[in-house]
Design an enzyme around this catalytic site. Sequence first.
Site, PDB file in Angstrom:
ATOM      1  N   TYR A   1       0.806  -1.224   0.000  1.00 38.60           N
ATOM      2  CA  TYR A   1       0.000   0.000   0.000  1.00 38.60           C
ATOM      3  C   TYR A   1       0.843   1.280   0.000  1.00 38.60           C
ATOM      4  O   TYR A   1       0.292   2.373  -0.094  1.00 38.60           O
ATOM      5  CB  TYR A   1      -0.915   0.031   1.231  1.00 38.60           C
TER       6      TYR A   1
ATOM      7  N   HIS B   1      -4.577   6.004  -1.393  1.00 38.08           N
ATOM      8  CA  HIS B   1      -5.161   5.983  -0.052  1.00 38.08           C
ATOM      9  C   HIS B   1      -4.117   6.252   1.029  1.00 38.08           C
ATOM     10  O   HIS B   1      -4.470   6.502   2.173  1.00 38.08           O
ATOM     11  CB  HIS B   1      -5.819   4.623   0.180  1.00 38.08           C
TER      12      HIS B   1
ATOM     13  N   TYR C   1      -5.231  -0.232   9.734  1.00 32.90           N
ATOM     14  CA  TYR C   1      -5.899  -0.143   8.440  1.00 32.90           C
ATOM     15  C   TYR C   1      -6.883   1.024   8.488  1.00 32.90           C
ATOM     16  O   TYR C   1      -7.401   1.399   9.529  1.00 32.90           O
ATOM     17  CB  TYR C   1      -6.558  -1.459   7.992  1.00 32.90           C
TER      18      TYR C   1
ATOM     19  N   ASN D   1      -9.963   1.792   7.666  1.00 25.93           N
ATOM     20  CA  ASN D   1     -11.347   1.811   8.121  1.00 25.93           C
ATOM     21  C   ASN D   1     -11.523   1.761   9.630  1.00 25.93           C
ATOM     22  O   ASN D   1     -12.626   1.967  10.121  1.00 25.93           O
ATOM     23  CB  ASN D   1     -12.132   0.675   7.465  1.00 25.93           C
TER      24      ASN D   1
ATOM     25  N   ASP E   1      -6.307  11.424   2.140  1.00 24.10           N
ATOM     26  CA  ASP E   1      -6.661  11.524   0.732  1.00 24.10           C
ATOM     27  C   ASP E   1      -8.124  11.921   0.582  1.00 24.10           C
ATOM     28  O   ASP E   1      -8.962  11.531   1.396  1.00 24.10           O
ATOM     29  CB  ASP E   1      -6.435  10.177   0.048  1.00 24.10           C
TER      30      ASP E   1
ATOM     31  N   ASN F   1     -14.015   6.500   4.987  1.00 26.82           N
ATOM     32  CA  ASN F   1     -14.166   5.574   6.110  1.00 26.82           C
ATOM     33  C   ASN F   1     -13.175   5.800   7.241  1.00 26.82           C
ATOM     34  O   ASN F   1     -13.498   5.553   8.406  1.00 26.82           O
ATOM     35  CB  ASN F   1     -14.090   4.129   5.618  1.00 26.82           C
TER      36      ASN F   1
END
Length: 191
Positions: A14, A19, A64, A66, A92, A113
């Site tokens: 990632y 993101h 993470y 969320n 973002d 989220n």
Amino acid sequence: MKVIVGLGNPGREYERTRHNAGFMAIDILAEKLAARVDQADFHALVGDARYAGEKVLLVKPHTYMNVSGLSVGEIVRYYRIDPAEDLMVLYDDMDFPPGVVRLKAQGSAGGHNGIKSIIDALGTEKFGRVRIGIGRPPKGTPIVPYVLGAFSREEEPHVRRALETAADAALYAVERGFAEAMTRYNAAARA
């Protein structure tokens, strides 16, 4: 003390994705402050520095995206900070094209989220936000693969400029207050 949180997802896969713009901005802040964001605590990697007479805690939640609120909530409670005065979240935002940065002092999650998780954890929408434009996916492209994808070569210079601007805006907010930073940086984005 000021707490500056960059949102993203942990893991090499990632690292350079849209993101993870918040993580990338924290990396730039760490460079500017000669800080290392490598201490595991609060379900995050954290590092601290001093700037304009303030202690600054740099945070990259490793929960993470969320569930970012788990980490941010722990930090806010542990240090007993007022989110409206002492918390900034860099992340973002698809509502702006790559290269655009906007500051906001409060409001809804706007479909993000990570921000929704933080609002739920804190019980308030009042905290500083530095939104880093990543643009919207082309029509018909699903959102998740888009935000978890890398910036295009054409977008990269705009994104690098936006990340620098986001870091500078956060430092300006530490020194002068978030309201002044909004006036300065939102006006510059319109110019």
